[in-house]
Design an enzyme around this catalytic site. Structure first.
Site, short mmCIF file in Angstrom:
data_model
loop_
_atom_site.label_atom_id
_atom_site.label_comp_id
_atom_site.label_asym_id
_atom_site.label_seq_id
_atom_site.Cartn_x
_atom_site.Cartn_y
_atom_site.Cartn_z
NE ARG A 107 -2.39 0.05 3.76
CZ ARG A 107 -3.13 0.50 4.75
NH1 ARG A 107 -4.44 0.60 4.58
NH2 ARG A 107 -2.62 0.87 5.89
CB THR A 111 -2.36 7.24 -2.56
OG1 THR A 111 -1.69 5.98 -2.80
CG2 THR A 111 -1.53 8.37 -3.14
CG ASP A 203 3.00 -2.79 9.18
OD1 ASP A 203 2.99 -1.86 8.37
OD2 ASP A 203 3.27 -3.97 8.87
CG ASP A 206 6.70 -3.08 9.98
OD1 ASP A 206 7.44 -3.50 9.06
OD2 ASP A 206 6.26 -1.92 10.01
C1 PRP Z 1 -0.87 -4.64 4.73
C2 PRP Z 1 -1.66 -5.91 4.91
C3 PRP Z 1 -2.55 -5.92 3.71
C4 PRP Z 1 -2.81 -4.47 3.46
C5 PRP Z 1 -4.20 -4.16 3.95
O1 PRP Z 1 0.16 -4.81 3.85
O2 PRP Z 1 -0.88 -7.06 5.05
O3 PRP Z 1 -1.93 -6.51 2.56
O4 PRP Z 1 -1.86 -3.73 4.23
O5 PRP Z 1 -4.51 -2.83 3.64
P1 PRP Z 1 -5.66 -2.44 2.60
O6 PRP Z 1 -6.82 -3.32 2.90
O7 PRP Z 1 -5.91 -1.00 2.91
O8 PRP Z 1 -5.12 -2.63 1.22
P2 PRP Z 1 1.23 -3.64 3.50
O9 PRP Z 1 0.80 -2.86 2.30
O10 PRP Z 1 1.51 -2.84 4.75
O11 PRP Z 1 2.50 -4.45 3.04
P3 PRP Z 1 3.42 -5.47 3.87
O12 PRP Z 1 2.61 -6.71 4.10
O13 PRP Z 1 4.55 -5.71 2.95
O14 PRP Z 1 3.82 -4.83 5.17
N1 URA Z 2 -2.08 -3.14 7.34
C1 URA Z 2 -1.67 -3.53 8.58
O1 URA Z 2 -0.70 -4.29 8.70
N2 URA Z 2 -2.35 -3.07 9.64
C2 URA Z 2 -3.42 -2.26 9.53
O2 URA Z 2 -4.00 -1.87 10.57
C3 URA Z 2 -3.83 -1.86 8.24
C4 URA Z 2 -3.14 -2.34 7.16
#
Ligand code: PRP
Ligand code: URA
Length: 212
Positions: A107, A111, A203, A206
């Protein structure tokens, strides 16, 4: 969420117990990873209540009998990278021979728009029951795009499992993909101004991989 026939929210007491520990900011990486796996296993059992079985003949020490099995190779797991990776072992405990595809999505932090950066799926996935996994469903942008990517590659039988979801994300997926069954362990209150789920767990990527 009763208005969406394709949405199933578990509210299982054991999941509530485990999610309460998952949310705690003092829960460390190892325990966090283990809990994600355990919750995923419980969710897999619950979400597969209607999985198709085929008859097989089995010989017990006493006699031959017809029993029922999930056909080998009929299930594939697709985690949305990164955090979905944490759920793969939890599904593998139930379907050890399931092949694994990967969809990379991140994400944009400004945005909140999702971007696909990787997609590698097992051959023949279009004929399998695909379990798409991501522990967090926030705006729903990543899940909607991942589902569209799977459909573009011919997948027809898709289930999506997410551990914690905001109402906004559930609505987005249920409306854009009414043909996909969406299984959520816990429905949270809302998103904050940065697109994080409240109360949420922070997160997930993380916390799973120790990157912050
Ligand atoms: C997080 C999570 C989802 C997404 C959810 O991933 O694991 O994939 O956000 O958010 P949304 O419903 O608003 O799209 P992130 O983009 O943080 O990537 P990561 O798993 O690499 O940390
Ligand atoms: N992605 C995450 O990992 N946590 C949230 O709360 C939203 C998106």
């Amino acid at each position: 969420m009763r208005e969406y026939p394709n949405v199933f929210i578990f509210e299982h007491p054991l999941i509530k117990h485990k999610v309460s520990i998952l949310r705690d900011k003092n829960t460390g990486m190892k325990e966090f990873r283990e809990l994600i796996e355990e919750i995923t296993t419980i969710m897999t059992y619950e979400s597969m209540r209607d999985v198709a079985l085929v008859p097989v003949e089995v010989e017990t020490p006493l006699e031959k009998t017809v029993q029922y099995r999930v056909p080998e190779e009929s299930v594939a797991i697709v985690p949305i990278l990164r955090a979905g990776l944490g759920m793969v072992n939890g599904v593998h405990r139930v379907f050890p021979t399931a092949r694994v595809g990967h969809i990379g999505m991140y994400r944009d932090e400004e945005t909140l728009e999702p971007h696909e950066y990787y997609c590698k799926l097992p051959e023949g996935i279009e004929d399998k029951t695909v379990i798409l996994v991501d522990p967090m469903l926030a705006t729903g942008g990543s899940a909607c795009d991942a589902l569209a990517a799977l459909k573009k590659r011919g997948c027809k039988k898709i289930r999506f499992m997410s551990i914690i979801a905001a109402p906004e994300g559930i609505r987005a997926v249920a409306e854009a993909h009414p043909d996909v069954s969406l299984f959520v362990s816990t429905l949270d209150r809302c998103l904050n101004e940065n697109g994080y789920i409240l109360p949420g767990l922070g997160d997930a990527g993380d916390r799973l991989f120790g990157t912050k």
